[in-house]
Design a protein around this motif. Structure first.
Motif, mmCIF file in Angstrom:
data_model
loop_
_atom_site.group_PDB
_atom_site.id
_atom_site.type_symbol
_atom_site.label_atom_id
_atom_site.label_comp_id
_atom_site.label_asym_id
_atom_site.label_seq_id
_atom_site.Cartn_x
_atom_site.Cartn_y
_atom_site.Cartn_z
ATOM 1 N N ARG A 7 0.840 -1.211 0.000
ATOM 2 C CA ARG A 7 0.000 0.000 0.000
ATOM 3 C C ARG A 7 0.871 1.256 0.000
ATOM 4 O O ARG A 7 0.557 2.240 -0.674
ATOM 5 C CB ARG A 7 -0.930 0.004 1.214
ATOM 6 C CG ARG A 7 -2.104 -0.954 1.092
ATOM 7 C CD ARG A 7 -3.171 -0.627 2.128
ATOM 8 N NE ARG A 7 -2.669 -0.776 3.491
ATOM 9 C CZ ARG A 7 -2.680 -1.904 4.183
ATOM 10 N NH1 ARG A 7 -3.152 -3.010 3.622
ATOM 11 N NH2 ARG A 7 -2.230 -1.938 5.423
ATOM 12 N N SER A 11 0.830 4.124 -2.818
ATOM 13 C CA SER A 11 0.582 5.530 -2.476
ATOM 14 C C SER A 11 1.675 6.426 -3.029
ATOM 15 O O SER A 11 1.404 7.512 -3.554
ATOM 16 C CB SER A 11 0.500 5.703 -0.948
ATOM 17 O OG SER A 11 -0.636 5.056 -0.428
ATOM 18 N N ASP A 14 1.179 6.831 -6.717
ATOM 19 C CA ASP A 14 0.075 7.755 -6.957
ATOM 20 C C ASP A 14 0.508 9.191 -6.669
ATOM 21 O O ASP A 14 0.140 10.123 -7.375
ATOM 22 C CB ASP A 14 -1.127 7.394 -6.075
ATOM 23 C CG ASP A 14 -1.792 6.086 -6.499
ATOM 24 O OD1 ASP A 14 -1.518 5.620 -7.617
ATOM 25 O OD2 ASP A 14 -2.564 5.545 -5.695
ATOM 26 N N PRO A 67 -7.647 14.585 3.893
ATOM 27 C CA PRO A 67 -7.762 13.164 3.556
ATOM 28 C C PRO A 67 -7.172 12.812 2.187
ATOM 29 O O PRO A 67 -6.754 11.668 1.972
ATOM 30 C CB PRO A 67 -9.272 12.913 3.599
ATOM 31 C CG PRO A 67 -9.775 13.896 4.609
ATOM 32 C CD PRO A 67 -8.948 15.122 4.354
ATOM 33 N N VAL A 68 -7.121 13.801 1.278
ATOM 34 C CA VAL A 68 -6.456 13.569 -0.008
ATOM 35 C C VAL A 68 -4.986 13.241 0.233
ATOM 36 O O VAL A 68 -4.422 12.323 -0.379
ATOM 37 C CB VAL A 68 -6.571 14.803 -0.924
ATOM 38 C CG1 VAL A 68 -5.738 14.617 -2.186
ATOM 39 C CG2 VAL A 68 -8.037 15.061 -1.283
ATOM 40 N N ALA A 71 -4.518 9.768 1.737
ATOM 41 C CA ALA A 71 -4.640 8.726 0.719
ATOM 42 C C ALA A 71 -3.361 8.586 -0.104
ATOM 43 O O ALA A 71 -3.116 7.523 -0.697
ATOM 44 C CB ALA A 71 -5.827 9.024 -0.196
#
Length: 278
Positions: A7, A11, A14, A67-68, A71
């Motif tokens: 994860r 991340s 991304d 929260p962006v 993530a």
């Protein structure tokens, strides 16, 4: 443990795509950025941090935007207060040392005078209350109808930060050269000299260099580019975005300082002040 590692890697991937998209949007608003980055190695330059501005008590308040960042693998770091500018902010860090820190600030709208507050609140009221928040929101631009030139000037006279945000909306306010990671190594004064020799003005509020090695962070910045923005009753040339330069130092444990210095950041904010504004 393997799932958590996977994860984290996803991340980071991304996040790299997010910051690449963000850079292209930022460079459109700050044409100086591409030229200045080329002075220090172009795409090899490491970004120290990226900053965003927003309004509190709104669908795009800090609490709704962070929260962006979570993530994308970021974690909250230290909070900061700027009472004279009616601002609060928070720093965010990533476990990936090649990803920039993030500095997210918000304006306390109700601390403005009543006339300015009403102008800003009309803009905020036009934002869909159930706006879907995602990574693209952070460079969505203006989420409200253009205000008039007079309303922009009235708000900016009281808060340059609020005027900037009314004019431009959500974008990266600035990117930052990580001076401590430049190859070959340069001091911050040498970086400033090279930028000035290329014809770009440096923000001299509080001195060209803000902070010190004792504070573990030295910063400098250009003055923002100026671009034409379409307001409700016509165009006006206003400050857009600027480029910053930061040199970080290790703390007593040998770890590079990951925070910000509020007194220095307060003067860096003034990089988007209108020429001649007090």
């Amino acid at each position: 443990m393997a799932a958590a590692t996977k994860r984290a890697r996803e991340s980071a991937m991304d996040a790299r795509g997010f910051f690449a998209t963000l850079w292209h949007d930022y460079a459109r608003l700050a044409p100086q950025a591409l030229t200045i980055r080329a002075l220090f190695g172009g795409q090899q330059v490491i970004n120290d941090h990226v900053a965003f501005r927003t309004f509190d008590s709104s669908p795009i308040a800090l609490a709704r935007l962070e929260p962006v960042l979570f993530a994308l693998g970021y974690q909250r770091h230290a909070p900061y207060e700027f009472p004279d500018k009616h601002l609060s902010a928070r720093g965010y860090t990533s476990a990936d040392a090649d990803l920039p820190l993030v500095f997210l600030s918000e304006l306390h709208v109700r601390r403005l005078s009543t006339p300015s507050q009403l102008i800003v609140e009309r803009a905020i009221a036009a934002i869909p209350p159930r706006l879907a928040i995602g990574a693209s929101t952070l460079n969505a631009g203006r989420l409200w109808p253009a205000v008039s030139r007079d309303d922009y000037q009235r708000v900016a006279d009281e808060s340059e930060y609020a005027g900037w945000l009314l004019a431009h909306g959500l974008h990266a306010n600035h990117f930052t050269v990580a001076v401590h990671r430049l190859q070959p190594q340069l001091s911050l004064p040498a970086v400033i000299a090279r930028v000035e020799a290329a014809g770009y003005a440096i923000n001299a509020a509080g001195g060209k260099i803000k902070g010190s090695p004792d504070e573990l962070l030295e910063q400098a910045s250009t003055l923002a580019d100026r671009i034409s923005v379409r307001f409700a009753d016509g165009a006006l040339t206003v400050p857009s975005c600027y480029y910053e330069f930061a040199r970080r130092y290790p703390d007593g444990s040998g770890r590079l300082y990951q925070g910000f210095v509020a007194a220095s950041a307060s003067r860096i904010f003034e990089s988007t002040d209108r020429p001649g504004a007090s």
